[in-house]
Design a protein around this motif. Structure first.
Motif, PDB file in Angstrom:
ATOM      1  N   THR A  69       0.860  -1.184   0.000  1.00 23.55           N
ATOM      2  CA  THR A  69       0.000   0.000   0.000  1.00 23.55           C
ATOM      3  C   THR A  69       0.897   1.235   0.000  1.00 23.55           C
ATOM      4  O   THR A  69       1.303   1.704  -1.033  1.00 23.55           O
ATOM      5  CB  THR A  69      -0.971  -0.011   1.200  1.00 23.55           C
ATOM      6  N   THR A 128       2.869   5.113  -2.964  1.00 17.63           N
ATOM      7  CA  THR A 128       1.501   5.513  -3.259  1.00 17.63           C
ATOM      8  C   THR A 128       0.929   6.191  -2.019  1.00 17.63           C
ATOM      9  O   THR A 128       1.526   6.173  -0.950  1.00 17.63           O
ATOM     10  CB  THR A 128       0.621   4.299  -3.605  1.00 17.63           C
ATOM     11  N   ALA A 137      -2.310   5.442  -1.213  1.00 19.31           N
ATOM     12  CA  ALA A 137      -3.556   4.684  -1.067  1.00 19.31           C
ATOM     13  C   ALA A 137      -3.441   3.719   0.110  1.00 19.31           C
ATOM     14  O   ALA A 137      -2.582   2.838   0.112  1.00 19.31           O
ATOM     15  CB  ALA A 137      -3.846   3.908  -2.340  1.00 19.31           C
ATOM     16  N   GLY A 183     -10.235   1.324   0.860  1.00 23.57           N
ATOM     17  CA  GLY A 183      -8.897   1.620   0.374  1.00 23.57           C
ATOM     18  C   GLY A 183      -8.582   0.737  -0.822  1.00 23.57           C
ATOM     19  O   GLY A 183      -9.484   0.334  -1.572  1.00 23.57           O
ATOM     20  N   LEU A 184      -7.311   0.418  -1.003  1.00 21.93           N
ATOM     21  CA  LEU A 184      -6.925  -0.476  -2.092  1.00 21.93           C
ATOM     22  C   LEU A 184      -7.641  -1.816  -1.973  1.00 21.93           C
ATOM     23  O   LEU A 184      -7.819  -2.344  -0.878  1.00 21.93           O
ATOM     24  CB  LEU A 184      -5.410  -0.709  -2.062  1.00 21.93           C
TER      25      LEU A 184
END
Length: 219
Positions: free
Chosen positions: A36, A186, A188, A206-207
């Motif tokens: 993430t 990222t 994310a 989220g992701l």
């Protein structure tokens, strides 16, 4: 000043992984990539290192800290997992999901929610994270690399830095280890699901959120 370790993103050099894990076992705090965001982490068994992570994040003692496990069977050592929760996690692990679960006595009190006795656990889909977990043979604390308020840098303390140069420059004086795999971070986060009750509850999208639609998770 932190030690910088550069590793291949798909085939991390074991000798370097060994050195990082030796430092973690001795109480080091690191900045490292996950599937993430870049995270601040340490050995789950090092209470002094966990306290440093809390200070870096300015977390109060009633806020739990997430950690990484290598597998679903590894999670069962640190959390009580009901059958429905097990079936759901088996469909999603490894991946960008944080599961809130009742903690066993192996989880240090310093990272628990003191009222609920729960903890957040992830199994990352990330080669380097898995290599570190396997070599260290302990879970690794994982909290997103956002600077504490009051840090005077060229970016806001409420967001992650935009690239690894900015990120490493900001955290170089704050951690012991910087781990670089030549990939940009990222912003994310993981999708977070509470599995403490009879029915799963979505706490954060989220992701990987799209993958859990239709799995009976309440919002």
């Amino acid at each position: 000043m932190a030690r910088l370790f550069t590793l291949h993103p798909e085939n991390p050099q074991q000798r370097t992984v060994d050195q990082i894990c030796q430092d973690l076992a001795a109480g080091a705090v690191m900045l490292y990539p996950t599937d993430t965001v870049y995270a601040i982490g340490c050995d789950l068994n090092s209470k002094s290192a966990i306290q440093r992570v809390r200070q870096l994040k300015q977390l109060s003692n009633d806020k739990p800290v997430t950690f990484l496990c290598s597998s679903l069977s590894n999670i069962s050592q640190y959390a009580y997992v009901k059958d429905p929760a097990y079936r759901l996690m088996r469909r999603l692990i490894p991946g960008p999901y944080t599961f809130i679960l009742p903690a066993t006595k192996l989880v240090p009190k310093i990272i628990l929610n003191p009222k609920r006795k729960t903890t957040g656990i992830r199994v990352p889909d990330h080669v380097l994270c898995q290599s570190l977990l396997t070599t260290l043979d302990h879970p690794i604390v994982s909290t997103s690399a956002r600077l504490p308020e009051g840090m005077h840098h060229s970016f806001s303390a409420t967001r992650s830095p935009d690239n690894t140069v900015e990120l490493f420059d900001a955290f170089d004086p704050l951690v012991d280890i910087l781990v670089d795999i030549d990939q940009e971070p990222t912003d994310a986060p993981s999708t977070m699901v509470d599995l403490c009750g009879d029915n799963p509850i979505l706490l954060r999208k989220g992701l990987g959120w799209e993958k859990i639609e239709g799995l009976g998770i309440s919002e």
